[in-house]
Scaffold this active site. Sequence first.
Site, PDB file in Angstrom:
ATOM      1  N   HIS A   1      -6.179  -7.162  -0.832  1.00  0.00           N
ATOM      2  CA  HIS A   1      -6.404  -5.722  -0.983  1.00  0.00           C
ATOM      3  C   HIS A   1      -5.691  -5.191  -2.224  1.00  0.00           C
ATOM      4  O   HIS A   1      -4.649  -5.710  -2.626  1.00  0.00           O
ATOM      5  CB  HIS A   1      -5.900  -4.985   0.264  1.00  0.00           C
ATOM      6  CG  HIS A   1      -6.567  -5.459   1.525  1.00  0.00           C
ATOM      7  ND1 HIS A   1      -5.963  -6.326   2.404  1.00  0.00           N
ATOM      8  CD2 HIS A   1      -7.802  -5.209   2.005  1.00  0.00           C
ATOM      9  CE1 HIS A   1      -6.812  -6.586   3.401  1.00  0.00           C
ATOM     10  NE2 HIS A   1      -7.933  -5.923   3.180  1.00  0.00           N
TER      11      HIS A   1
ATOM     12  N   HIS B   1       0.824  -1.225   0.000  1.00  0.00           N
ATOM     13  CA  HIS B   1       0.000   0.000   0.000  1.00  0.00           C
ATOM     14  C   HIS B   1       0.855   1.271   0.000  1.00  0.00           C
ATOM     15  O   HIS B   1       0.331   2.367  -0.215  1.00  0.00           O
ATOM     16  CB  HIS B   1      -0.927   0.020   1.216  1.00  0.00           C
ATOM     17  CG  HIS B   1      -1.943  -1.085   1.217  1.00  0.00           C
ATOM     18  ND1 HIS B   1      -2.774  -1.321   0.146  1.00  0.00           N
ATOM     19  CD2 HIS B   1      -2.249  -2.029   2.144  1.00  0.00           C
ATOM     20  CE1 HIS B   1      -3.555  -2.369   0.424  1.00  0.00           C
ATOM     21  NE2 HIS B   1      -3.250  -2.822   1.621  1.00  0.00           N
TER      22      HIS B   1
HETATM   23 ZN   LIG Z   1      -4.084  -7.254   2.456  1.00  0.00          ZN
END
Ligand SMILES: [Zn+2]
Length: 341
Positions: A195, A158
């Site tokens: 994600h 991320h």
């Molecule tokens: Zn994740």
Amino acid sequence: MKAFFDTRQLGHTPEIYYRGGAPTPHPEQPERAILLRDMLLANGFAVEAPQDFGTGPIKAVHDPAYVDFFTDAHARFVAEAPEGALGIPTRHPGTRRGRVPRDINGAMGWWMTDTSTPLTPTTYPAIYWSAQTALSAARDVMQGARVSYGLSRPPGHHAMQDCANGFCFYNNAAIAAHHLLGTWPRVALLDVDVHSGNGSMDIFYGRSDVFFCSLHPDPAVYPTFYLGYADETGEGDGAGFTRNEVLQMGDGEPEVLAALDRGIAAINTFGAGALVVSLGFDMAADDPLAAVQVTADGFAEMARRIAAMNLPTVLIQEGGYLGPSLRTNAEAFLTTFRDAC
Ligand SMILES: [Zn+2]
């Protein structure tokens, strides 16, 4: 298959973050890495300490000022904001223009876009060695290994070019992918964490030398929110070199494996010389952050299909939290991948 890990990576010890406005126990705990390391040792993997490559390869994908910020950020927070309880930013600039504030609270909000990356006294050594672990796995493959595993923790996918979010500080997989360009002109980064790999996408969005593909539920309804839509495919020189395989909440293995096959086909068309996998185990049905429903057999099948790409491969640990099947799923993926090579 060698694995890399350094116990200094355990030094990041976040207690809480804010979710839905409530202080929530932080799921990215050092115990995750201990569990994975112990699984590796029990299965006969060689677990080596990483080499030290310095900050140069980290600054090759991140803003150098962002990288340097973390070296003394916690010490500054303690010294300059003694009234502060936790090293969590509570102000964010929205549009970043002008300069990084001199005030530590302002600087934290500048470089961190959510509350999930609290600074603890030994956060910096943890994120530094997590990146060195990824680089050591990349170097192992550059020296001829067919596959290598970096037990990176804290995770990285991320982390954007100049901001932390989603439990991530330095983007270990992106750092490894860029490093591999020293040997191969084209590298692919395949993100199978549940994600969206929003940070990796941010870093490579305008580049044609690293093809990025991420599998994840529709960002409109699942928490990465801001990046990862199917129509986001790269820009400028990078046009056509980003691919988002968008799943639906609750999808099972048939949907996940079909998305994986489409991603693999796209990478094969791209013609990568080497592959980095952002390897999350949070696609598990019983993961604390569950969104889709992959079993241990499904993780083994994913390993089989990725190994069959027959590329030099660097596996970089991302998410996967302390649910009942974390160890079993990691064991299924990594032993299957090893046996397939
Ligand atoms: Zn994740």
